[in-house]
Scaffold this active site. Structure first.
Site, PDB file in Angstrom:
ATOM      1  N   ASP A  36       0.862  -1.188   0.000  1.00 17.46           N
ATOM      2  CA  ASP A  36       0.000   0.000   0.000  1.00 17.46           C
ATOM      3  C   ASP A  36       0.894   1.231   0.000  1.00 17.46           C
ATOM      4  OD1 ASP A  36      -3.287   0.162   0.979  1.00 17.46           O
ATOM      5  OD2 ASP A  36      -2.151   2.013   0.866  1.00 17.46           O
ATOM      6  N   LYS A 220     -19.699  -8.025 -11.710  1.00 20.62           N
ATOM      7  CA  LYS A 220     -19.673  -7.397 -10.389  1.00 20.62           C
ATOM      8  C   LYS A 220     -20.715  -6.294 -10.271  1.00 20.62           C
ATOM      9  CE  LYS A 220     -18.537  -5.944  -6.407  1.00 20.62           C
ATOM     10  NZ  LYS A 220     -18.900  -6.687  -5.206  1.00 20.62           N
ATOM     11  N   ASN A 224     -24.218  -6.155  -7.969  1.00 26.30           N
ATOM     12  CA  ASN A 224     -24.544  -5.076  -7.024  1.00 26.30           C
ATOM     13  C   ASN A 224     -25.816  -4.336  -7.427  1.00 26.30           C
ATOM     14  OD1 ASN A 224     -22.573  -5.690  -5.272  1.00 26.30           O
ATOM     15  ND2 ASN A 224     -21.273  -3.922  -5.672  1.00 26.30           N
ATOM     16  N   LEU A 266     -34.182  -8.836   1.664  1.00 23.15           N
ATOM     17  CA  LEU A 266     -35.577  -8.396   1.520  1.00 23.15           C
ATOM     18  C   LEU A 266     -36.064  -7.781   2.822  1.00 23.15           C
ATOM     19  CD1 LEU A 266     -37.381  -8.639  -1.014  1.00 23.15           C
ATOM     20  CD2 LEU A 266     -38.457 -10.632   0.017  1.00 23.15           C
ATOM     21  N   ALA A 268     -36.865  -4.533   4.806  1.00 19.94           N
ATOM     22  CA  ALA A 268     -37.065  -3.089   4.672  1.00 19.94           C
ATOM     23  C   ALA A 268     -36.384  -2.391   5.843  1.00 19.94           C
ATOM     24  CB  ALA A 268     -38.551  -2.774   4.664  1.00 19.94           C
ATOM     25  N   CYS A 276     -19.558   0.391  -1.387  1.00 15.93           N
ATOM     26  CA  CYS A 276     -19.741  -0.295  -2.671  1.00 15.93           C
ATOM     27  C   CYS A 276     -21.067   0.004  -3.360  1.00 15.93           C
ATOM     28  CB  CYS A 276     -19.567  -1.803  -2.486  1.00 15.93           C
ATOM     29  SG  CYS A 276     -17.867  -2.254  -2.110  1.00 15.93           S
TER      30      CYS A 276
HETATM   31  N1  NAD Z   1     -14.976  -3.388   0.796  1.00 17.33           N
HETATM   32  C1  NAD Z   1     -15.683  -4.322   0.198  1.00 17.33           C
HETATM   33  O1  NAD Z   1     -16.543  -4.972   0.816  1.00 17.33           O
HETATM   34  C2  NAD Z   1     -15.483  -4.621  -1.263  1.00 17.33           C
HETATM   35  C3  NAD Z   1     -16.079  -5.773  -1.813  1.00 17.33           C
HETATM   36  C4  NAD Z   1     -15.912  -6.034  -3.157  1.00 17.33           C
HETATM   37  C5  NAD Z   1     -15.208  -5.149  -3.959  1.00 17.33           C
HETATM   38  N2  NAD Z   1     -14.675  -4.028  -3.404  1.00 17.33           N
HETATM   39  C6  NAD Z   1     -13.918  -3.121  -4.287  1.00 17.33           C
HETATM   40  O2  NAD Z   1     -12.557  -3.244  -3.943  1.00 17.33           O
HETATM   41  C7  NAD Z   1     -11.878  -2.004  -4.131  1.00 17.33           C
HETATM   42  C8  NAD Z   1     -11.202  -1.601  -2.843  1.00 17.33           C
HETATM   43  O3  NAD Z   1     -12.202  -1.417  -1.848  1.00 17.33           O
HETATM   44  P1  NAD Z   1     -11.869  -1.284  -0.304  1.00 17.33           P
HETATM   45  O4  NAD Z   1     -13.162  -1.283   0.408  1.00 17.33           O
HETATM   46  O5  NAD Z   1     -10.819  -2.265   0.075  1.00 17.33           O
HETATM   47  O6  NAD Z   1     -11.241   0.203  -0.295  1.00 17.33           O
HETATM   48  P2  NAD Z   1     -10.282   0.857   0.805  1.00 17.33           P
HETATM   49  O7  NAD Z   1     -10.438   2.314   0.620  1.00 17.33           O
HETATM   50  O8  NAD Z   1     -10.524   0.236   2.135  1.00 17.33           O
HETATM   51  O9  NAD Z   1      -8.824   0.424   0.348  1.00 17.33           O
HETATM   52  C9  NAD Z   1      -8.170   0.925  -0.779  1.00 17.33           C
HETATM   53  C10 NAD Z   1      -6.685   0.946  -0.477  1.00 17.33           C
HETATM   54  O10 NAD Z   1      -5.957   1.263  -1.669  1.00 17.33           O
HETATM   55  C11 NAD Z   1      -4.832   1.994  -1.255  1.00 17.33           C
HETATM   56  N3  NAD Z   1      -4.200   2.687  -2.389  1.00 17.33           N
HETATM   57  C12 NAD Z   1      -4.544   3.836  -2.998  1.00 17.33           C
HETATM   58  N4  NAD Z   1      -3.688   4.103  -3.980  1.00 17.33           N
HETATM   59  C13 NAD Z   1      -2.775   3.110  -4.007  1.00 17.33           C
HETATM   60  C14 NAD Z   1      -1.653   2.823  -4.819  1.00 17.33           C
HETATM   61  N5  NAD Z   1      -1.289   3.621  -5.815  1.00 17.33           N
HETATM   62  N6  NAD Z   1      -0.962   1.707  -4.567  1.00 17.33           N
HETATM   63  C15 NAD Z   1      -1.351   0.882  -3.562  1.00 17.33           C
HETATM   64  N7  NAD Z   1      -2.391   1.107  -2.777  1.00 17.33           N
HETATM   65  C16 NAD Z   1      -3.109   2.211  -2.995  1.00 17.33           C
HETATM   66  C17 NAD Z   1      -5.360   2.922  -0.198  1.00 17.33           C
HETATM   67  O11 NAD Z   1      -4.310   3.454   0.606  1.00 17.33           O
HETATM   68  C18 NAD Z   1      -6.265   1.977   0.577  1.00 17.33           C
HETATM   69  O12 NAD Z   1      -5.585   1.335   1.637  1.00 17.33           O
HETATM   70  C19 NAD Z   1     -12.945  -1.027  -4.616  1.00 17.33           C
HETATM   71  O13 NAD Z   1     -12.947  -1.024  -6.024  1.00 17.33           O
HETATM   72  C20 NAD Z   1     -14.229  -1.646  -4.107  1.00 17.33           C
HETATM   73  O14 NAD Z   1     -15.341  -1.261  -4.863  1.00 17.33           O
HETATM   74  C21 NAD Z   1     -14.774  -3.758  -2.078  1.00 17.33           C
END
Ligand code: NAD
Length: 458
Positions: A36, A220, A224, A266, A268, A276
């Site tokens: 990260d 995906k 959703n 389902l 309410a 997301c």
């Molecule tokens: N949270 C969920 O339940 C979930 C489920 C399915 C899909 N997603 C998808 O997964 C993706 C991430 O979601 P999340 O909830 O983990 O987000 P998050 O914000 O918790 O995590 C994202 C991470 O990416 C890091 N980041 C940003 N720029 C970066 C870079 N250049 N290099 C490396 N790391 C970098 C950020 O510092 C952060 O830690 C999104 O597209 C989301 O839609 C999330």
């Protein structure tokens, strides 16, 4: 050449998605690097501390750090050198004041990583993205790598649910692989072999859908969109029940017995939120519009509106119960004291991104109420997101001397709370059950005026 049978895995972006994956895949026996750009986050993970609340993840993190299979870092050179398969797990938030997704983090991670790759590798997108992103990432990779290395791209969207994420990652109900070559397919399969092997030992199967890039990306957002629609459907029924005198919880139960409808998703209530569903249905509409299929997804606009209207319903009910009818600028709740129970967008998570609970609490405060917020896990995030609300350390502190209790997230602590004991703490026994998670008869027996969502008053 990567060892196709035992690939080393990197997860780039260690948020809710990437950290859970890195930890769980180390647990499955892979050698894993969690990367990260957020140094504080990486320092915590490396020290054995999960930076967010996810049941079961702390123990797995510590065990796998100790095993030596799991490491964390912030060096692009190190991660490029380490892994055979690089999973992109960075955020794809909604663009400010626009519907579409912000892909700057995807672009940054790819363009920083790609030039540092020195051997053949696979870059796999897991982030939720607009259709067409995988092909664009492929172009970025072609531009930033030596063609002789033959770096490839694949897309494997993610379906984990916060609060159940460990099990969802170790035991997914399906894996989707958007691939362009047999080599990518084999390597992606090897990167998931641990998941398939675990399923065999538990006498389960994990279905695998191998498809093209566009379909993988669309799976995906389609999933959703469907889930959001199901929630907004029952919330629309709640609106009708409210004016017609019906009870949406009984309606949902009755229609849910039809297996074609089913009773999951389902309930309410206050509607969906989180990092997301809201941004994904908006980005999906924006992308469909760009592609000339905007009309096909126009219903998602309505799904969004139904969802947002539910947050306002709490304010209307509060005004009714507190005897503060709405004026042209909405209700005036000045001088009232209200407990807001719940700040995270759902139980078992500390994620407050676009949380209906926190939005409702903020709306009550904006109407003049003194709002006291308690959440079992989401307090630190909530404080950052809504710093002007008052936060208290316990349920008892939240309800003491209030004239209205609002249950806004269905944490077990609130579902199981004793209405008799709580009744001793409040000045007036009035409760809004924003999640229809309480037993109205039990609360009424304890002397409470109960109001649910889409239910007659009890
Ligand atoms: N949270 C969920 O339940 C979930 C489920 C399915 C899909 N997603 C998808 O997964 C993706 C991430 O979601 P999340 O909830 O983990 O987000 P998050 O914000 O918790 O995590 C994202 C991470 O990416 C890091 N980041 C940003 N720029 C970066 C870079 N250049 N290099 C490396 N790391 C970098 C950020 O510092 C952060 O830690 C999104 O597209 C989301 O839609 C999330």
């Amino acid at each position: 050449m990567p060892d196709v049978t035992h690939p080393r895995l990197a997860f780039l972006g260690t948020g809710y998605l990437g950290a859970t994956y890195a930890i769980c895949f180390a647990e499955l026996g892979y050698e894993v690097f969690g990367f990260d750009v957020d140094e504080a986050k990486i320092a915590k993970l490396a020290a054995g501390e999960v930076p967010f609340h996810e049941p079961g993840l702390d123990d797995l993190l510590r065990r796998n750090l100790a095993s030596g299979r799991l490491r964390f870092g912030t060096s692009y050179a190190e991660v490029a050198d380490f892994a055979d398969v690089h999973f992109i797990c960075v955020g794809t938030p909604q663009r400010p004041a626009q519907m579409g997704a912000d892909l700057t983090y995807v672009e940054a991670v790819v363009t920083n990583l790609a030039p540092l790759l020195r051997r053949r590798a696979l870059i796999v997108g897991k982030s939720t993205v607009p259709v067409g992103t995988a092909a664009w990432v492929e172009q970025l990779v072609a531009r930033h790598t030596d063609p002789a290395l033959r770096i490839e791209v694949a897309w494997s969207p993610e379906f984990l649910q916060e609060g159940h994420a460990v099990d969802d990652v170790l035991r997914p109900n399906r894996i989707v692989a958007g691939v362009r070559s047999a080599w990518a397919n084999d390597l992606l399969h090897a990167a998931h072999k641990g998941v398939f092997d675990l399923a065999v030992t538990e006498d389960r199967e994990v279905p695998l859908v191998v498809t093209d890039f566009a379909t993988a990306e669309l799976v995906k957002v389609a999933a959703n969109a469907f889930l959001a629609t199901k929630i907004s459907f029952i919330n629309a029924m709640a609106e009708v029940c409210e004016v017609a005198g019906g009870d949406v919880t009984q309606l949902a139960r009755a229609i849910g017995y039809d297996p074609r409808i089913g009773n999951r998703f389902l309930q309410a209530g206050l509607g969906f939120g989180g990092g997301c569903l809201p941004k994904d249905i908006r980005a999906f509409q924006a992308r469909a519009q760009e592609l000339g299929a905007g009309e096909a997804l126009r219903f998602l606009h309505e799904v969004d509106l139904i969802n947002l209207r539910r947050r306002g319903r709490v304010l209307t009910l509060a005004a009714e119960l507190l005897g503060r009818p709405s004026g042209p600028a909405g209700p005036d709740l000045a001088g009232t004291r209200i407990a807001a129970l719940g700040a995270s967008f759902k139980p078992k998570s500390d994620d407050v991104r676009d949380a209906p609970s926190l939005a409702a609490a903020a709306a009550l405060a904006a109407a003049g109420a003194h709002v006291r917020v308690y959440d079992p896990q989401g307090m630190a995030n909530a404080r950052r997101a809504q710093p002007t609300l008052e936060y208290v350390p316990s349920l008892a502190d939240a309800v003491t001397d209030v004239s209205l209790v609002c249950v806004l997230t269905e944490w077990a602590e609130f579902r199981n709370a004793d209405p008799i004991a709580l009744g001793e703490l409040v000045t007036e026994r009035q409760v809004i059950d924003g999640r229809n998670c309480l037993d109205p008869a039990r609360w009424a027996r304890a002397g409470w005026t109960y109001r649910g969502m889409g239910r007659p008053s009890a």
